[in-house]
Design a protein around this motif. Structure first.
Motif, PDB file in Angstrom:
ATOM      1  N   ALA A 280       7.363  -6.007  11.275  1.00  0.00           N
ATOM      2  CA  ALA A 280       8.064  -4.581  11.779  1.00  0.00           C
ATOM      3  C   ALA A 280       7.167  -3.654  10.811  1.00  0.00           C
ATOM      4  N   TYR A 281       7.103  -2.327  11.140  1.00  0.00           N
ATOM      5  CA  TYR A 281       6.402  -1.330  10.482  1.00  0.00           C
ATOM      6  C   TYR A 281       7.313  -0.186  10.449  1.00  0.00           C
ATOM      7  N   TYR A 282       7.231   0.623   9.304  1.00  0.00           N
ATOM      8  CA  TYR A 282       8.287   2.398   9.665  1.00  0.00           C
ATOM      9  C   TYR A 282       6.493   3.387   9.793  1.00  0.00           C
TER      10      TYR A 282
ATOM     11  N   ASN B 182      -7.933  14.791  10.714  1.00  0.00           N
ATOM     12  CA  ASN B 182      -9.245  14.624  11.417  1.00  0.00           C
ATOM     13  C   ASN B 182      -9.490  13.398  12.283  1.00  0.00           C
ATOM     14  N   GLY B 183      -9.343  12.151  11.954  1.00  0.00           N
ATOM     15  CA  GLY B 183      -9.538  10.819  12.556  1.00  0.00           C
ATOM     16  C   GLY B 183     -10.113   9.760  11.750  1.00  0.00           C
ATOM     17  N   MET B 184      -9.826  10.441  10.521  1.00  0.00           N
ATOM     18  CA  MET B 184     -10.744   9.682   9.065  1.00  0.00           C
ATOM     19  C   MET B 184      -9.070   8.535   9.034  1.00  0.00           C
ATOM     20  N   GLY B 185      -9.592   7.965   8.056  1.00  0.00           N
ATOM     21  CA  GLY B 185      -8.601   6.918   8.028  1.00  0.00           C
ATOM     22  C   GLY B 185      -8.572   5.888   7.180  1.00  0.00           C
ATOM     23  N   ARG B 186      -8.468   5.188   6.167  1.00  0.00           N
ATOM     24  CA  ARG B 186      -8.126   3.518   5.870  1.00  0.00           C
ATOM     25  C   ARG B 186      -7.561   2.300   6.280  1.00  0.00           C
ATOM     26  N   ASN B 187      -7.656   1.098   6.519  1.00  0.00           N
ATOM     27  CA  ASN B 187      -6.636  -0.014   6.760  1.00  0.00           C
ATOM     28  C   ASN B 187      -6.755  -1.199   5.998  1.00  0.00           C
ATOM     29  N   PHE B 188      -4.819  -1.388   5.685  1.00  0.00           N
ATOM     30  CA  PHE B 188      -4.624  -2.523   4.764  1.00  0.00           C
ATOM     31  C   PHE B 188      -5.054  -3.961   5.106  1.00  0.00           C
ATOM     32  N   LEU B 189      -5.245  -4.069   5.833  1.00  0.00           N
ATOM     33  CA  LEU B 189      -5.312  -5.390   7.118  1.00  0.00           C
ATOM     34  C   LEU B 189      -6.517  -6.617   6.003  1.00  0.00           C
TER      35      LEU B 189
ATOM     36  N   LYS C  96      -0.317  10.057   8.988  1.00  0.00           N
ATOM     37  CA  LYS C  96       0.002   9.572   9.014  1.00  0.00           C
ATOM     38  C   LYS C  96       0.185   8.179   8.653  1.00  0.00           C
ATOM     39  N   VAL C  97       1.597   7.650   8.178  1.00  0.00           N
ATOM     40  CA  VAL C  97       0.955   6.758   6.830  1.00  0.00           C
ATOM     41  C   VAL C  97       2.076   5.070   7.750  1.00  0.00           C
ATOM     42  N   ARG C  98       1.439   4.287   8.340  1.00  0.00           N
ATOM     43  CA  ARG C  98       2.473   3.222   8.123  1.00  0.00           C
ATOM     44  C   ARG C  98       2.538   2.984   7.225  1.00  0.00           C
ATOM     45  N   ILE C  99       3.846   1.534   6.722  1.00  0.00           N
ATOM     46  CA  ILE C  99       4.500   0.604   6.022  1.00  0.00           C
ATOM     47  C   ILE C  99       4.942  -0.047   6.375  1.00  0.00           C
ATOM     48  N   TRP C 100       4.693  -1.333   6.155  1.00  0.00           N
ATOM     49  CA  TRP C 100       5.408  -2.627   6.361  1.00  0.00           C
ATOM     50  C   TRP C 100       6.780  -2.989   5.870  1.00  0.00           C
TER      51      TRP C 100
ATOM     52  N   PRO D 161       1.039  -0.180   2.291  1.00  0.00           N
ATOM     53  CA  PRO D 161       1.164   0.564   4.026  1.00  0.00           C
ATOM     54  C   PRO D 161       0.064  -0.303   4.555  1.00  0.00           C
ATOM     55  N   LEU D 162       0.617  -0.095   5.574  1.00  0.00           N
ATOM     56  CA  LEU D 162      -0.627  -1.322   6.534  1.00  0.00           C
ATOM     57  C   LEU D 162      -1.988  -0.033   6.876  1.00  0.00           C
ATOM     58  N   ASP D 163      -1.786   1.140   6.827  1.00  0.00           N
ATOM     59  CA  ASP D 163      -2.845   2.086   6.987  1.00  0.00           C
ATOM     60  C   ASP D 163      -2.599   3.428   6.771  1.00  0.00           C
ATOM     61  N   VAL D 164      -3.734   4.399   6.201  1.00  0.00           N
ATOM     62  CA  VAL D 164      -3.423   5.803   6.021  1.00  0.00           C
ATOM     63  C   VAL D 164      -4.477   6.313   7.876  1.00  0.00           C
TER      64      VAL D 164
END
Length: 111
Positions: free
Chosen positions: A23-25, A62-69, A45-49, A55-58
């Motif tokens: 689950a994430y928010y 503009n389409g750029m971002g970073r994931n933390f998987l 947009k930030v998704r948080i476990w 954070p799961l990702d940010v």
């Protein structure tokens, strides 16, 4: 609250498949589209476990971002020991900069 699924990142990697069912928010930061225009309808947009608060990702508008998987948030944001630790007073605020000045659609030109 949402559940991480195959549609989020596909299933090409073991570390991604391991997260299925967790689950994430999701937190969405909106913006004034009359002042600036992004490719997506949000500034970020930030998704948080749910279980860890990490954070799961940010993803930015503009389409750029970073994931933390594959590499955790802590590892990706670890400060270099030689650099001074960032504090609220050491962060320089920069005004929003855009490529073009947005056209004001509300201003009526009378000739």
């Amino acid at each position: 609250m949402r559940i991480f699924q195959k549609d989020d990142y596909g299933d090409n990697h073991r570390k991604i498949r391991k997260q299925f069912g967790k689950a994430y928010y999701e937190v969405v930061f909106t913006y004034d589209s009359t002042a600036v225009r992004f490719a997506f309808d949000y500034a970020a947009k930030v998704r948080i476990w749910k279980d860890t608060g990490e954070p799961l990702d940010v993803i930015f508008g503009n389409g750029m971002g970073r994931n933390f998987l594959f590499k955790s948030f802590r590892k990706q944001t670890r400060q270099n020991k030689k650099r001074k630790k960032a504090t609220a007073h050491s962060i320089e605020q920069v005004p929003l900069q855009t490529e073009k000045t947005p056209e004001n659609i509300w201003k009526i030109k009378i000739e």
